[in-house]
Scaffold this active site. Structure first.
Site, PDB file in Angstrom:
ATOM      1  N   GLN A 108       0.915  -1.181   0.066  1.00 19.36           N
ATOM      2  CA  GLN A 108      -0.159   0.035   0.021  1.00 19.36           C
ATOM      3  C   GLN A 108       0.922   1.329   0.030  1.00 19.36           C
ATOM      4  OE1 GLN A 108      -3.030  -1.495   3.333  1.00 19.36           O
ATOM      5  NE2 GLN A 108      -3.853   0.257   2.269  1.00 19.36           N
ATOM      6  N   HIS A 109       0.200   2.292  -0.371  1.00 17.87           N
ATOM      7  CA  HIS A 109       0.713   3.790  -0.303  1.00 17.87           C
ATOM      8  C   HIS A 109       1.915   3.981  -1.094  1.00 17.87           C
ATOM      9  CE1 HIS A 109      -1.511   3.132   3.525  1.00 17.87           C
ATOM     10  NE2 HIS A 109      -0.443   2.485   4.230  1.00 17.87           N
TER      11      HIS A 109
ATOM     12  N   ASP B 178      -2.384  -4.911   0.092  1.00 19.64           N
ATOM     13  CA  ASP B 178      -1.870  -6.191   0.645  1.00 19.64           C
ATOM     14  C   ASP B 178      -2.678  -6.467   2.093  1.00 19.64           C
ATOM     15  OD1 ASP B 178      -0.726  -4.191   2.180  1.00 19.64           O
ATOM     16  OD2 ASP B 178       1.485  -4.764   1.911  1.00 19.64           O
TER      17      ASP B 178
END
Length: 470
Positions: free
Chosen positions: A74-75, A229
């Site tokens: 992520q991110h 995830d």
């Protein structure tokens, strides 16, 4: 006679790419493959594409696969220009250079409560919106070239579709909720926050429903929407309301499947969405399995011996406490902090005491996260302990005493890739719910709670020094 319908799931994590091919009806594993990712906190997305190609090849290809979906870290900030080309290497979730940008953005909007109300997330250095502000401040030419912003799993899904154009970029609720500019509660983007961070607007991926098709590959396989995830892992585990997943991987994650969104003005709990239409309030720490790696390296032992040493020492390690902020920390928000050892005496200067204190310090940080979720209304029906760190016998046996509840350890597996495969099967079927695949074998661990361990950790966790030059 034709064989089973096959689906594939991809886990594009920080460290590697894993691909599983499973029977769409039963979930039975047919084959799998993996390939490594480069080290570092910024990576050109092309490296993920190359690793995906290698992992797919190792898994026997996708020619016979009817559907595929991607779970990804992520991110990560992936910036594309008007032609769809990558503007610069992606800044990953564990790149803390945007810590100052995070503080500025929080202040500009009026504090943590304003951000929690707006998007359910109070920005810290890991969140995508802070990386956009860092880009605008430190690489203005790259920021000006940025026509679209997406996430690692979005970029890989787009690549699997043949990269058809910026307007075809898609994402899902789970990953979008970690950007800092999409609200799980309202189900919509806050484009003004993108403009505030980047300095101008940008194309953002269309947010798909949990089983909505994202298109097809050039070979005709259906593409699921994919997810971040954590949401993919929860789907792979079959987690439902009342389940708390504690994952000890590169990061430490404590998440709970919930029916209502979270909005924590302190920023400890991120109000994420899951991959099924529910919500996934989540606490993430930067320091998890690599704390075990570092301690084993320091002691000159392997992980099996590290476990043996930790279990040979008494609970509480006779007062030795490790605060494991080895890479700074995300929760609590201390990007410039360093790790610390407290209570070092002649009697605690043994490998066993240090091993025990490292395991307990790692688990205390996760226990703080569990407390934060409960404070936000999460219910704890059972705790599922997963990730590479869950393979440690010491972690398994010590976790119930530190977390204060029994833990269930599923059979080790590629839960992010499995969740992506399950989503692919769901998108292929068009059904109202994901397929009910058989659950894996589980082991249950119990121990008497050890509140004194938590208390000693709480007494020193704020006594940390900044890294040199911070």
């Amino acid at each position: 006679m034709s064989g089973p319908v096959l689906v594939a799931g991809v886990d594009s994590s920080t460290q590697s790419c894993k691909v599983v091919v499973r029977d769409a009806a039963t979930g039975a594993l047919v084959r799998e493959g993996r390939a490594p990712h480069p080290d570092g906190t910024e990576v050109h997305p092309g490296a993920w594409g190359e690793a995906l190609d290698a992992a797919v090849a190792a898994a026997g290809g996708l020619d016979d696969v009817a559907a595929v979906a991607v779970g990804g870290q992520q991110h990560g900030m992936v910036c594309l220009d008007e032609a769809g080309e990558v503007v610069r290497p992606a800044l990953l979730w564990n790149d803390t250079r945007s810590a100052g940008a995070a503080r500025d953005l929080v202040a500009e909007l009026g504090g943590g409560a304003a951000w929690a109300d707006a998007v359910g997330v109070v920005p810290v250095a890991s969140i995508t919106v802070t990386k956009l502000r860092w880009l605008a401040e430190h690489e203005p030419a790259a920021a000006a070239r940025t026509a679209a912003v997406c996430l690692p799993h979005d970029w890989l899904t787009h690549r699997l579709a043949g990269a058809p154009g910026l307007d075809a970029l898609v994402t899902d609720r789970g990953d979008a909720s970690g950007t800092g500019y999409w609200s799980a509660a309202s189900g919509s983007y806050r484009t003004d926050l993108v403009e505030r961070a980047l300095g101008h607007g940008a194309v953002l991926p269309r947010v798909l429903g949990p089983a909505e098709r994202a298109g097809t590959t050039p070979g005709g396989a259906v593409l699921g929407p994919g997810s971040g995830d954590n949401a993919a892992a929860a789907l792979g585990l079959g987690a439902g309301p009342g389940d708390v997943v504690v994952s000890i991987g590169t990061s430490g994650v404590v998440s709970a499947v919930a029916d209502v969104p979270a909005a924590d003005p302190s920023g400890a709990v991120a109000g994420f969405a899951d991959a099924t239409g529910r919500f996934l309030p989540l606490v993430c720490t930067l320091n998890a399995a690599r704390v075990l790696d570092a301690t084993a390296r320091l002691l000159g032992v392997d992980h099996a011996e590290l476990s043996r040493l930790a279990l040979a020492a008494p609970a509480g390690a006779d007062g030795l406490v490790v605060v494991p902020y080895l890479e700074g920390e995300r929760t609590p928000d201390r990007p410039d902090a360093t790790g610390a050892v407290h209570g070092l005496q002649l009697g605690t200067s043994t490998p066993a005491h240090l091993a025990r204190a490292a395991v307990e310090g790692l688990l205390c940080g996760l226990a703080d996260g569990l407390d934060a979720l409960v404070a936000q209304g999460a219910t704890v029906g059972r705790v599922l302990l997963v990730g590479g760190g869950a393979r440690s016998e010491a972690v398994r046996r010590i976790a119930p005493s530190v977390l204060g509840v029994p833990v269930v350890v599923p059979e080790p597996g590629e839960y992010v890739a499995d969740g992506a495969a399950r989503q692919a099967a769901w998108a292929l079927s068009g059904a109202g719910a994901p397929p009910a695949w058989a659950s894996t074998a589980e082991q249950r661990y119990e121990a008497d709670p050890a509140p004194s361990v938590r208390a000693r950790y709480a007494g020193v966790r704020d006594l940390v020094a900044p890294r040199p030059g911070a």
